[in-house]
Scaffold this motif. Sequence first.
Motif, PDB file in Angstrom:
ATOM      1  N   ILE A   3      99.919  43.145 -46.460  1.00 48.14           N
ATOM      2  CA  ILE A   3      99.914  43.928 -45.237  1.00 48.14           C
ATOM      3  C   ILE A   3      98.573  43.817 -44.519  1.00 48.14           C
ATOM      4  N   GLU A   4      97.475  43.760 -45.281  1.00 52.10           N
ATOM      5  CA  GLU A   4      96.154  43.649 -44.664  1.00 52.10           C
ATOM      6  C   GLU A   4      96.016  42.345 -43.890  1.00 52.10           C
ATOM      7  N   GLU A  23     112.155  41.626 -29.625  1.00 50.41           N
ATOM      8  CA  GLU A  23     113.292  41.024 -30.314  1.00 50.41           C
ATOM      9  C   GLU A  23     113.851  41.912 -31.413  1.00 50.41           C
ATOM     10  N   HIS A  24     112.984  42.726 -32.035  1.00 47.34           N
ATOM     11  CA  HIS A  24     113.407  43.456 -33.235  1.00 47.34           C
ATOM     12  C   HIS A  24     113.225  44.975 -33.143  1.00 47.34           C
ATOM     13  N   TYR A  25     112.853  45.517 -31.980  1.00 51.54           N
ATOM     14  CA  TYR A  25     112.591  46.962 -31.915  1.00 51.54           C
ATOM     15  C   TYR A  25     113.825  47.789 -32.275  1.00 51.54           C
ATOM     16  N   ALA A  26     115.018  47.316 -31.887  1.00 50.68           N
ATOM     17  CA  ALA A  26     116.242  48.060 -32.215  1.00 50.68           C
ATOM     18  C   ALA A  26     116.474  48.070 -33.722  1.00 50.68           C
ATOM     19  N   LYS A 107     107.130  45.448 -43.271  1.00 57.82           N
ATOM     20  CA  LYS A 107     108.141  45.727 -44.296  1.00 57.82           C
ATOM     21  C   LYS A 107     109.516  45.222 -43.870  1.00 57.82           C
ATOM     22  N   TYR A 108     109.782  45.288 -42.561  1.00 57.59           N
ATOM     23  CA  TYR A 108     111.068  44.794 -42.056  1.00 57.59           C
ATOM     24  C   TYR A 108     111.227  43.306 -42.342  1.00 57.59           C
ATOM     25  N   PHE A 109     110.198  42.521 -42.022  1.00 58.91           N
ATOM     26  CA  PHE A 109     110.277  41.081 -42.257  1.00 58.91           C
ATOM     27  C   PHE A 109     110.262  40.753 -43.743  1.00 58.91           C
ATOM     28  N   PRO A 115     116.413  38.530 -49.454  1.00 60.35           N
ATOM     29  CA  PRO A 115     117.654  37.915 -49.921  1.00 60.35           C
ATOM     30  C   PRO A 115     117.584  36.401 -50.008  1.00 60.35           C
ATOM     31  N   ALA A 116     116.943  35.766 -49.037  1.00 62.15           N
ATOM     32  CA  ALA A 116     116.819  34.305 -49.045  1.00 62.15           C
ATOM     33  C   ALA A 116     115.993  33.837 -50.240  1.00 62.15           C
TER      34      ALA A 116
END
Length: 234
Positions: A3-4, A23-26, A107-109, A115-116
């Motif tokens: 994260i740093e 692109e990813h705010y939703a 954390k989202y990314f 899974p990949a």
Amino acid sequence: MKIEQFISIVDSGSISIPGILFEHYADLGLSETEIMILLKIKSQLEKGSYFPTPDELANNMSIASESCMNSIRLLIKRGFLDIEEFDQSGILHERYSLYPLWNKLYKYFLQKDQPAKEKEETEKSLYTVFEQEFGRPLSPFECESLTIWLDQDYHDPVIIKTALREAVISGKLNFRYIDRILFEWKKNGVQTIEQARIHSRKFRQYQTKSSSSEGNESTDEYKRKVPFYNWLEN
């Protein structure tokens, strides 16, 4: 990437955060109004305005200052924004911090890629098990067969390993035999290891009963061995 390191890249401007957020705010659970407020705060911070007022943020937006203030409170409560103190010439000041937003984006990314990565590790493990049982590297055709079982036939890796063990026990260690086992199991709705064991046991019991009947008519020199279901003959 930690994260740093991610935040360091964000702060250096090496990646286009507005583009990523648009692109990813939703996916993060942000509304259009909230993302615009956050981006305006980011813009103000870059200009050296560390604590812009609701009036300044609402300027050129379709919301009133009061609505902007309510959105900011909600963003803080939901963990997208923070207010921190910093020392400047011996005087404490307040400023907005977008660290919580970058943390959620990170954390989202991280979760999105998980899974990949798990799939890749599972496939590597599967290839290793097969090579250990065959005692050699797999041929291109065999590697392709494994890929088809996973990506086209959607066989669970655990079921594939179980079919491999069945082939080993039966003394028929080849991909054609394993493919036939998987085909039969899928046709009969086998999806778990226990179901596979039950299905195989039924066929073996049937084969054992048939062999016993034939053995009664044979000579004493005939020694019955417990047969295994010949998947290739069905």
